[in-house]
Enzyme design. Structure first.
Site: not given
Ligand code: F6P
Length: 545
Positions: A207, A213, A267-268, A353, A384, A512
């Site tokens: 987003k 990462e 995002g979620r 979250e 199990h 972060k």
């Molecule tokens: O973990 C924090 C977060 O902002 C989530 O809410 C989101 O889904 C994820 O990182 C990835 O963010 P982006 O889509 O901006 O890379």
């Protein structure tokens, strides 16, 4: 949104606690036995799903108190504000309009814009790309048809589409999908041998397009493409799913390969947006559309049904009962379908979250517990591993059993065994087995009385352990869409019940920020300020020497 600290909310909370401390308030088995109408009365249908709440301790008094609390905290008013496109995500001053992603044009508006209409353009672009890729009109730079799609993203840009694609993908579907989330190079090393760069389409899903990462993985995979195909050709293998158009351009992704969405898509909650492109490519756009249709049916139910028969509201109210009235700090999710293996992971982000908050919308401390720990595994595997604790541990852990009536395979016996186990677990939790009964069974099996005495406490189950069961007729795209939307709306309701903002996630920021300084320390450019971090950095660097 109304604050839980208002007088009426305060008295509604007090009334709920009074109901929860009545004698027999936590009984489940006795309630099931005493009232033949209990199961039908506590079974609800909506959006193609069946929700059974009869194996909780909810009774008329508890439900009455929860409905009163729902009114006092403005749960359905919050729902309506969300649907009107108001800035219900107050801290970020944004709407939360994921329902617009699955609505026809004109369905929902925000900020003077036809939000649902704005989404149609992106959906059409996704449909066009999927069709062209599947028909071989869009190919790799060497003219090879694309066979694999790699989605690089994390959190909401990974968990939703990965879960849905795993649930819906069948071997006869057009492409294979892979999800690269963790910045751990081992993840890429494990994936790389499965891919042919000439036949791989890479989606960078972010987003913000700034997530450390994701951008590190995107650089790694872009370099792999460039090594194999040349820097210019690599561009034909890349697309971006993002709201940040300047950043996607700076990364070298052609504008026609960028699939955007608005900032009112959290995002979620984004698997229905451009972030679902990997699902559409892997499974086909028609499957993706059917997924949206299933969510739309649940949206319609959520927006129209009164609280008394509203599945998301009732699921949220059940959580309030368990977390706040009875003090259960965790909940397990057990899908009895291997294809839903990633559902618990998706719900962990969606729920934890959203609801892992300790201040209200106005910044005041929340005067009660909020989001519980959510975890899970598919049944029967879970039986199990952690089910021992859920049956006999000192702390009750409510369970969501997700059952699928009809399988998509011919192994009827396997499916009957699977479902029998799911149903039996719910029954065992609710009914338990008293020590006397365990004792009698051991004697009947010929065990010496002294041994039966010794083992009876260990072989007894307390019972009255709550669970809810959700039944899907089959794991169709429609049923899955309805299931995921059910949980999304449950989260919104809980935000209102608890007075917290379910649509922000400030708790991910501190780590972060600190990671930047820690990276410099690991690289030997700076000293870590925290002594424990500094010592661990030194121990790691010693290994690198
Ligand atoms: O973990 C924090 C977060 O902002 C989530 O809410 C989101 O889904 C994820 O990182 C990835 O963010 P982006 O889509 O901006 O890379």
């Amino acid at each position: 949104m109304s604050e839980p600290a208002t007088v009426s909310a305060r008295s509604a909370w007090a009334a709920l606690h009074a109901v929860a401390t009545r004698p027999g308030a936590t009984a489940i088995a006795a309630k099931l036995d005493a009232d033949p109408a209990r199961v039908p009365r506590l079974s609800f249908r909506g959006g193609g799903l069946l929700l059974d709440l009869s194996r909780t301790a909810l009774d008329e008094a508890a439900l009455g108190a929860l409905h009163e609390l729902g009114r006092a905290t403005g749960v359905l008013a919050f729902r309506d504000a969300m649907a009107r496109g108001e800035a219900v995500n107050g801290t970020e001053r944004r709407a939360a309009l994921h329902i617009a992603l699955r609505a026809p044009s004109g369905g929902f508006r925000t900020g003077g814009e036809d939000a649902s209409g704005a989404v149609r353009g992106t959906l059409e672009a996704m449909r066009a790309l999927a069709k062209s890729v599947h028909h071989g009109d869009v190919t790799g730079a060497m003219g090879e048809p694309f066979r694999d799609v790699v989605n690089i993203g994390i959190g909401g840009s990974d968990l939703g589409p990965a879960m849905v694609t795993r649930a819906l993908w069948r071997p006869d579907m057009p492409m294979r999908a892979h999800y690269l989330a963790n910045v751990d190079g081992h993840a890429w090393e494990a994936l790389r041998p499965q891919l042919d760069p000439r036949r791989t389409l890479v989606l960078v899903a972010s987003k913000t397009f700034t997530t450390q990462e994701t951008m590190a993985n995107a650089r790694l995979v872009k370099a792999w493409l460039a090594d194999a195909l040349g820097a210019e050709a690599a561009g034909r293998h890349l697309a971006a799913l993002s709201t940040n158009l300047p950043a996607t351009a700076a990364f070298g992704i052609a504008p026609e390969r960028v699939f955007g969405f608005r900032d009112w898509v959290g995002g979620r909650f984004s698997l229905w947006s451009a972030v679902g492109l990997s699902t559409a490519l892997a499974c086909g756009f028609e499957i993706f559309e059917r997924l949206l249709a299933g969510a739309r049916a649940m949206d319609a139910h959520f927006l129209a049904a009164p609280a008394e028969s509203n599945l998301p509201f009732l699921l949220a109210a059940t959580e309030v009962w368990h977390v706040n009235a009875l003090g259960h700090p965790a909940r397990a999710v057990l899908p009895y379908d291997e294809r839903l293996a990633r559902l618990p992971a998706h719900l962990q982000q969606l729920e934890m979250e959203s609801l892992g908050k300790r201040v209200t919308m106005t910044g005041a401390p929340v005067p009660h517990r909020t989001g519980p720990v959510v975890f899970g595994e598919p049944g029967t595997n879970a039986q199990h591993s952690f089910m021992q604790l859920i049956h006999q541990g000192a702390t009750p852990v409510p369970v969501d059993f997700v059952l699928v009536a009809r399988p998509d395979h011919d192994h009827a016996e396997s499916h009957r065994i699977l479902l029998a186990n799911g149903l039996a677990q719910a029954e065992a939790l609710a009914r338990g087995r008293m020590a006397e009964q365990a004792h009698a069974e051991m004697l009947a099996a010929g065990m010496p009385a002294a041994e039966a005495d010794r083992l009876a406490p260990h072989r007894a189950f307390p019972g009255d352990r709550p669970s809810v069961t959700i039944l899907l007729p089959a794991l169709t795209p429609e049923a899955l869409g309805g299931l995921v939307a059910l949980y999304e709306h449950k989260v919104a309701c809980l935000g209102a019940f608890w007075g917290v903002n379910p649509f922000d996630q400030w708790g991910v920021e501190l780590g972060k920020q600190l990671a930047g300084g820690t990276l410099a320390a690991l690289e030997g450019c700076a000293a870590a300020a925290d002594p424990a971090t500094a010592a661990m950095v030194a121990a790691i660097r010693e290994q690198w020497a």
